[in-house]
Design a protein around this motif. Structure first.
Motif, PDB file in Angstrom:
ATOM      1  N   ASP A 202      51.762  43.620  61.710  1.00 44.82           N
ATOM      2  CA  ASP A 202      50.707  42.628  61.574  1.00 44.82           C
ATOM      3  C   ASP A 202      51.288  41.294  61.110  1.00 44.82           C
ATOM      4  O   ASP A 202      52.179  41.246  60.260  1.00 44.82           O
ATOM      5  CB  ASP A 202      49.663  43.128  60.580  1.00 44.82           C
ATOM      6  N   ARG A 244      40.154  43.956  63.324  1.00 48.97           N
ATOM      7  CA  ARG A 244      40.873  42.870  62.645  1.00 48.97           C
ATOM      8  C   ARG A 244      40.789  41.579  63.459  1.00 48.97           C
ATOM      9  O   ARG A 244      40.615  40.482  62.903  1.00 48.97           O
ATOM     10  CB  ARG A 244      42.332  43.280  62.435  1.00 48.97           C
ATOM     11  N   GLU A 248      39.289  37.993  62.142  1.00 47.29           N
ATOM     12  CA  GLU A 248      40.135  36.802  62.103  1.00 47.29           C
ATOM     13  C   GLU A 248      39.498  35.655  62.868  1.00 47.29           C
ATOM     14  O   GLU A 248      39.601  34.490  62.465  1.00 47.29           O
ATOM     15  CB  GLU A 248      41.515  37.125  62.681  1.00 47.29           C
ATOM     16  N   ARG A 254      33.675  39.287  57.804  1.00 45.28           N
ATOM     17  CA  ARG A 254      34.370  39.992  56.730  1.00 45.28           C
ATOM     18  C   ARG A 254      33.394  40.337  55.606  1.00 45.28           C
ATOM     19  O   ARG A 254      32.660  39.476  55.107  1.00 45.28           O
ATOM     20  CB  ARG A 254      35.516  39.141  56.184  1.00 45.28           C
ATOM     21  N   THR A 292      38.038  50.878  64.658  1.00 42.33           N
ATOM     22  CA  THR A 292      39.355  50.792  64.042  1.00 42.33           C
ATOM     23  C   THR A 292      39.649  52.058  63.249  1.00 42.33           C
ATOM     24  O   THR A 292      38.821  52.509  62.460  1.00 42.33           O
ATOM     25  CB  THR A 292      39.433  49.579  63.109  1.00 42.33           C
ATOM     26  N   THR A 371      50.482  47.603  59.172  1.00 41.14           N
ATOM     27  CA  THR A 371      49.733  46.552  58.488  1.00 41.14           C
ATOM     28  C   THR A 371      50.123  46.408  57.019  1.00 41.14           C
ATOM     29  O   THR A 371      49.780  45.411  56.394  1.00 41.14           O
ATOM     30  CB  THR A 371      48.216  46.816  58.573  1.00 41.14           C
ATOM     31  N   PHE A 382      40.909  44.209  56.118  1.00 43.02           N
ATOM     32  CA  PHE A 382      40.304  43.098  56.850  1.00 43.02           C
ATOM     33  C   PHE A 382      38.776  43.174  56.858  1.00 43.02           C
ATOM     34  O   PHE A 382      38.100  42.211  57.170  1.00 43.02           O
ATOM     35  CB  PHE A 382      40.802  43.076  58.305  1.00 43.02           C
TER      36      PHE A 382
END
Length: 383
Positions: A202, A244, A248, A254, A292, A371, A382
């Motif tokens: 990552d 993630r 981002e 988030r 995820t 990560t 994340f």
């Protein structure tokens, strides 16, 4: 089940893209992207390469780094305390942390197309898919470490039958030349264009190493050979569609699962809850079929680790040159906790292999990526 040495030494071949594919029966591993496919058959033989946390205190002679501020590497014979306390760093307010561990593991394994029968615990036995996954993680960790040191120190890194080694003191000219050619950059060892490394690690974790490691200040001598691995934690992020990449691109997302959960606990399914749910759906509508999965592996290695001050030659971290308690003469036995992440996705299958053993539709598994290593980013959450 497959051992690390078998994966590393007997089933490595280059593919057309230049990366390496490691295959064993229906098990495959791609070094660059950490792609795995594995069968769900059981194996009566316990894998001797697996790491057991109960045995982690057997070696009392390993040198332990006293400060991660000097060099961001943990060299220790035991797992971090939080792992021994069964903390999987899944998020302080994650509502699923109250669920039984086996339930969380079943949900994550389902995303990896593993039958529920092959997840249920059996005394003194480990399922083959767990051994294969953990051993693949160990091989991938070795590839990532090799490329990481090469990227940071800009010196040759050897990989001889899976033993990664580097001695930056023998290549000082290469480092100096590189720094001179990169004088306009604020970070001389920054390499954001290393697609090979970014395919394995990552970018946030990579930048942490780039920030903390200054090759102009130290001589770094290191060798590593992964010799055993065990799957320590496995869970899925509780909200489908939360990845993630989405977070981002959309920082608002988030913490959304915690806000939703708090709203529900306060007022149930009220108007505010559904307004928040609608806002969340706007961001993850295109990824609603994705999920995820996060895994942690305890990877046992034979490791030599030494950091010296470049100017004085004084040892500042790690082992002396004559320190060698390793059984095979290649360093001390240490344990790293390495965190991996992958995104799965619903997919339409055009053949008879579209369902798993339970009749459920199979998921398409993406590329595993590291990560976090030894809690450098405290899990690098994340969500």
């Amino acid at each position: 089940s497959s051992s690390i040495s078998t994966l590393r030494r007997h089933f490595v071949r280059p593919n057309s893209s230049g990366s390496f594919v490691i295959e064993r029966g229906t098990t495959s591993f791609q070094s660059r992207s950490f792609s795995f496919t594995f069968n769900n058959n059981n194996n009566d033989d316990n894998d001797n390469d697996d790491y057991d946390a109960d045995d982690s205190n057997d070696n009392d002679t390993t040198t332990t780094s006293t400060s991660n501020l000097l060099f961001p590497w943990r060299h220790a014979p035991t797992l971090p305390d939080r792992v021994l306390a069964h903390n999987d760093y899944s998020g302080q307010f994650n509502p699923t942390t109250r669920d039984p561990y086996i339930l969380r593991k079943l949900i994550a394994a389902r995303e990896l197309n593993v039958s529920a029968w092959n997840v249920l615990p059996i005394p003194f036995y480990r399922h083959e898919w767990e051994c294969d996954l953990a051993n693949g993680f160990a091989v991938g960790f070795g590839f990532a470490v090799e490329e990481l040191w090469r990227s940071l120190f800009r010196v040759p890194v050897k990989n001889e039958n899976g033993i990664i080694s580097i001695d930056s003191s023998t290549q000082t000219t290469s480092i100096t030349d590189h720094i001179s050619s990169s004088s306009s950059s604020s970070s001389p060892n920054k390499d954001d264009n290393n697609e090979y490394l970014l395919g394995m690690m990552d970018k946030k974790l990579l930048r942490e190493y780039q920030t903390l490691v200054n090759p102009t200040d130290v001589h770094f001598k290191f060798s590593l050979e992964p010799i055993a691995s065990r799957l320590q934690h496995l869970f899925a992020v509780p909200v489908p569609g939360l990845t993630r990449e989405i977070v981002e691109d959309n920082p608002y997302v988030r913490g959304s699962i915690y806000r939703l959960h708090s709203s529900y606990e306060e007022n149930g399914f009220d108007e505010r809850y559904f307004d928040m749910l609608t806002d969340f759906a706007k961001y993850n509508n295109d990824a609603r079929d994705k999920r995820t999965v996060i895994a942690e592996a305890a990877i046992t290695c034979l490791e030599f680790f030494q950091v010296r001050d470049r100017a004085s030659g004084r040892l500042v971290m790690g082992m002396e040159d004559d320190d060698d308690d390793g059984e095979r003469g290649r360093g001390e036995e240490v344990v790293h906790i390495v965190r991996f992440e992958v995104v799965t996705e619903e997919k339409s299958w055009d053949n008879d292999n579209g369902n798993d053993d339970d009749g459920n539709e199979r998921r398409e598994i993406g590329n595993w990526k590291i990560t976090d290593v030894d809690d450098l980013l405290e899990g690098n959450l994340f969500h």
